[in-house]
Scaffold this active site. Sequence first.
Site: not given
Length: 656
Positions: A338, A367
């Site tokens: 994340d 990400e």
Amino acid sequence: MVNMLKNYVTDRDYAKFDRENAYSGEDLGVVYEDGITRFKVWAPHCTAAYLNLYTSGEGDNKVETLCMRKIERGVWYVELMHDAFGLYYTYTFEFEHNIRVETIDVYAKACGVNGDRGYIADFEALNPEGWEDTRRPVCQNPVDAVIYECNVRDFSIDGSSGLQWYNCGRFMGFTEEGGRCGSVTTCLDHLKELGVTHVQLMPVADYATVNEKKPYAGQYNWGYDPKNYMCLEGYYTSDPEDGGVRIKEFKQLVMALHKAGIGVILDVVFNHTYYTQQSAFHKTVPYYYHRLDKAGNFSNGSGCGNETASEHAMMRKFMRDAMKFWVEEYKVDGFRFDLMGLHDIETMNMLRDEMDKLDPQILMYGEGWTGGETPYPTDKLSYKWNSYSFGRIGLFNDNIRDGIKGGTFNLHETGFVNGNHHTFNTIKRGITANSRYRALQGTADDLCWAFSPAQAINYCEAHDNHTLWDKLAISASSYSADERRRMDKLAAAIVLLSQGVPFIQLGQDFLRSKPKIFRDGEQRSDTNIYDGNSYNAPDETNKIRWTEKEKNADVFRYYKALIALRRSSPLFRMRTCEEMDEKLFFHNCGGVIAWELRGADERYFIVLNPHRDTQRVRLPEGAFYRRLNEEGKPVYSKICGEQEVPAISCAVFKGL
Ligand code: CA
């Protein structure tokens, strides 16, 4: 209170601090061996440390408190001359100015209810039968993976899952075979039928904002509010009060998926802590694990109140140790990071090397962006634009995502499938995994960022933002429902037939929608009837209604056919940029995108028609048959020359 400790790190020369204090031992946390239970915690600032033992994960039931002694480089130690299994524990640290704090061990590998106390687990005794024989399914290259993102609760909480009530919404929901909703399969059987290779679980490590004791009290959270990084979340277990049960049940989840040939990827949220001053990190070593801004305040690159400092030796080590633990103890198959943009490149490459030592097929991707401004130098962080510096770690491909359906932040913006025909070059770059491809040189070069096909995680729907189906409902409202269905299928074809690593969200394959639940006084509008940020929305918004699969069985069958096609030929899974140069050719066919895949003994011709009417396309020289029509079926008759491609659809022809 711990604010007063800020002056411990006043000069903020963390590199010097690490040289003098960082600990490299592999034995932090609880280690049991030969009848002795050893506790080690790294807490270089405190003046005294104590181990508290309890019989339960909460409440007034302390057994005893033991004084720990400082042994080396900020490590405090105490041992028990017995196994201590089944007890719960915390540490109390004393700092100058008579400050005392009690906290869970940051290295706790198991915990009691709501993650407030560590649990001394006998991991071996918690192995389900057959665990030793559980093996990771083979995944030779990341491009062989088909990733399916699932939330544990959404997966089976609705009665339509057809599972035993006590498995619904829990880890065990992944283990039950035979789930049916009317005529269609659900849950585990659904995963097998769809043919995905990996399930990416939304956070299953302990998070803060649901009361684990009340799973039916209308609480909900995706879990991006991390509390304990090596412990499992108790919300998903049948007994959150027993620290061992969640371990056993999660292992059963892994075992069931592995048995079905499916790998398990964890979504790890190392980038911030839900609590800041009250986090176990900060209570143990104040102002060490988080980044600070110039003024000495917690920086907020996550958008969640703070960000961790992966460049600090002990945070870096912590990430490594946690991942090693998940891999070795739970046999997981990969990690999704994340807000990976907050982690420094050196750390990410080190983690990749460490995973290679355990098993090179473990997937790592994340990400390539942050959730806010960070004080750390942008050229040292794992941003997408630094992709070449960490070429073996995948990145979510937001270019193909937005090219397919339009930007996620402007609901009315459109993409290739829903009427925006200025996106051809974006889609072509996506088809070539946004990596070096000779024939596209000079075309949308800014979209050429992936080091190799394996670095591009291609998707058009994930847990964040609106589902594809809801986005289409808003952005393509002037089209018919049948046309929007076609758009959805065309989007799936792009994701699954492009080079790179395909990623789809649970339920995307049967038109998942997230209806917004309105609170009193909230006004409805055409655009807000769907929830684009449902992280704490009720089950009614988030849960999978398996009845939708029955209703949209044609869409499901199409996704399934695409996945089967992708897995049937290495031409859809090229390993290198050079291989694409040799075997992938775009054809100029007017208003459609057409490309050919040419191997030694196989040949495909693929056409994407985004128009509202049928297009005629000339096949390359030679004979073909229609390998995949708009229903996902083959049509076994020999064809050549000009062929029709129906409105808003993909056609796949295979050479004879
Ligand atoms: Ca929790």
